[in-house]
Design a protein around this motif. Structure first.
Motif, PDB file in Angstrom:
ATOM      1  N   TYR A   1     -57.779 -31.678  -1.869  1.00  0.00           N
ATOM      2  CA  TYR A   1     -58.911 -31.094  -1.843  1.00  0.00           C
ATOM      3  C   TYR A   1     -59.123 -29.713  -2.140  1.00  0.00           C
ATOM      4  CZ  TYR A   1     -60.587 -35.566   0.264  1.00  0.00           C
ATOM      5  OH  TYR A   1     -60.827 -36.936   0.635  1.00  0.00           O
TER       6      TYR A   1
ATOM      7  N   THR B   1     -63.784 -30.786  -3.253  1.00  0.00           N
ATOM      8  CA  THR B   1     -63.783 -31.762  -4.164  1.00  0.00           C
ATOM      9  C   THR B   1     -62.548 -32.109  -4.486  1.00  0.00           C
ATOM     10  OG1 THR B   1     -65.061 -29.717  -5.337  1.00  0.00           O
ATOM     11  CG2 THR B   1     -63.661 -30.822  -6.825  1.00  0.00           C
ATOM     12  N   HIS B   2     -62.462 -33.422  -4.992  1.00  0.00           N
ATOM     13  CA  HIS B   2     -61.211 -34.045  -5.051  1.00  0.00           C
ATOM     14  C   HIS B   2     -60.519 -33.775  -6.249  1.00  0.00           C
ATOM     15  CE1 HIS B   2     -58.923 -37.820  -5.738  1.00  0.00           C
ATOM     16  NE2 HIS B   2     -59.271 -38.332  -4.872  1.00  0.00           N
TER      17      HIS B   2
ATOM     18  N   VAL C   1     -70.654 -42.458   1.001  1.00  0.00           N
ATOM     19  CA  VAL C   1     -69.586 -42.232  -0.100  1.00  0.00           C
ATOM     20  C   VAL C   1     -68.890 -43.336  -0.008  1.00  0.00           C
ATOM     21  CG1 VAL C   1     -67.779 -40.760  -1.230  1.00  0.00           C
ATOM     22  CG2 VAL C   1     -69.827 -39.866   0.338  1.00  0.00           C
TER      23      VAL C   1
ATOM     24  N   SER D   1     -66.794 -44.375  -3.007  1.00  0.00           N
ATOM     25  CA  SER D   1     -65.768 -44.388  -3.788  1.00  0.00           C
ATOM     26  C   SER D   1     -66.025 -42.753  -4.139  1.00  0.00           C
ATOM     27  CB  SER D   1     -65.748 -45.080  -4.931  1.00  0.00           C
ATOM     28  OG  SER D   1     -67.075 -44.819  -6.065  1.00  0.00           O
ATOM     29  N   TRP D   2     -64.705 -42.219  -4.443  1.00  0.00           N
ATOM     30  CA  TRP D   2     -64.558 -40.713  -4.648  1.00  0.00           C
ATOM     31  C   TRP D   2     -63.401 -40.449  -5.493  1.00  0.00           C
ATOM     32  CZ3 TRP D   2     -64.756 -36.556  -0.127  1.00  0.00           C
ATOM     33  CH2 TRP D   2     -65.021 -35.547  -0.653  1.00  0.00           C
TER      34      TRP D   2
ATOM     35  N   GLU E   1     -65.045 -35.084  -8.431  1.00  0.00           N
ATOM     36  CA  GLU E   1     -66.190 -35.396  -7.968  1.00  0.00           C
ATOM     37  C   GLU E   1     -66.045 -34.313  -6.680  1.00  0.00           C
ATOM     38  OE1 GLU E   1     -67.294 -39.736  -9.407  1.00  0.00           O
ATOM     39  OE2 GLU E   1     -66.578 -39.496  -7.197  1.00  0.00           O
ATOM     40  N   SER E   2     -67.329 -33.749  -6.361  1.00  0.00           N
ATOM     41  CA  SER E   2     -67.724 -33.139  -5.100  1.00  0.00           C
ATOM     42  C   SER E   2     -68.702 -33.684  -4.192  1.00  0.00           C
ATOM     43  CB  SER E   2     -67.913 -31.769  -5.679  1.00  0.00           C
ATOM     44  OG  SER E   2     -66.960 -31.106  -6.164  1.00  0.00           O
ATOM     45  N   HIS E   3     -68.487 -33.538  -2.940  1.00  0.00           N
ATOM     46  CA  HIS E   3     -69.384 -33.767  -1.972  1.00  0.00           C
ATOM     47  C   HIS E   3     -69.215 -32.829  -0.842  1.00  0.00           C
ATOM     48  CE1 HIS E   3     -70.077 -38.192  -3.376  1.00  0.00           C
ATOM     49  NE2 HIS E   3     -68.683 -37.925  -3.590  1.00  0.00           N
TER      50      HIS E   3
END
Length: 201
Positions: A75, A113-114, A158, A160-161, A165-167
């Motif tokens: 991450y 962020t993945h 959430v 799927s990630w 992609e960011s969360h």
């Protein structure tokens, strides 16, 4: 710099929050949600900064790995800001106001962020490693308090990630009202935590 803004919603009105006090104060309590006005410590735009723990400049990100359900995920982590409330809001947030005397709620907004590893198939747990400190002392967590705060996401939403992609996940802690600095910590399984410091003035 802190800015006044009505932004902190600790949770839905029917939610029950657990105040897990630190080792120095001990004990548990419960809290109901309110809609307080807050002040904001805000960072500048992010710039990636891989490291192995330690202090990270405001507005810069760090890289860490975390063991999620499908496997090890890399991450990029950025503590964006901390929304700091008032003593009155802290007293409203707990069942026993005396236990919140001299404390204020602080909501840390952290964006993940993945960057590498498998896509997540279940709810992420990486945000669980976020803690809030003030002047070098860990605060007292309000469990489940931040998912409904403005700009925050609920990890359980959430599903799927994927890479890229960011969360943004948030954690709410009670910290001393007179603290000069509020710190956001995020720690991998081993080593020193990453630390972002925001002036509380």
């Amino acid at each position: 710099m802190l800015y006044r803004k009505t932004a902190l919603r600790l949770a839905a009105p029917v939610a029950v929050l657990a105040l897990a006090l630190t080792a120095c104060s001990g004990g548990d309590d419960e809290a109901d949600a309110k809609s307080p006005a807050t002040s904001r410590a805000k960072a500048s735009p992010a710039a990636p900064k891989p490291s192995s723990g330690g202090a990270v400049k405001t507005g810069e990100s760090a890289t860490g790995v975390y063991e999620e359900d499908p496997g090890t995920v890399t991450y990029e982590i950025l503590a964006k800001r901390v929304d700091v409330g008032t003593e009155a809001e802290a007293a409203q947030a707990v069942a026993d106001p005396e236990k919140a005397a001299g404390l204020v709620p602080a909501v840390a907004h952290v964006t993940f962020t993945h960057k590498g590893g498998p896509a997540l198939t279940g709810s992420p747990r990486v945000g669980d490693e976020t803690t809030v400190w003030a002047d070098g002392q860990r605060g007292s967590i309000l469990i489940g308090a931040a998912e409904d705060a403005a700009g925050c996401e609920d990890p359980y939403d959430v599903e799927s990630w994927k890479r890229g992609e960011s969360h943004t996940f948030c954690e709410t802690y009670l910290v001393p009202a007179g603290a000069k600095n509020v710190e956001v910590h995020w720690q991998e399984a081993e080593g020193e935590p990453y630390t972002w410091t925001f002036p509380n003035s």
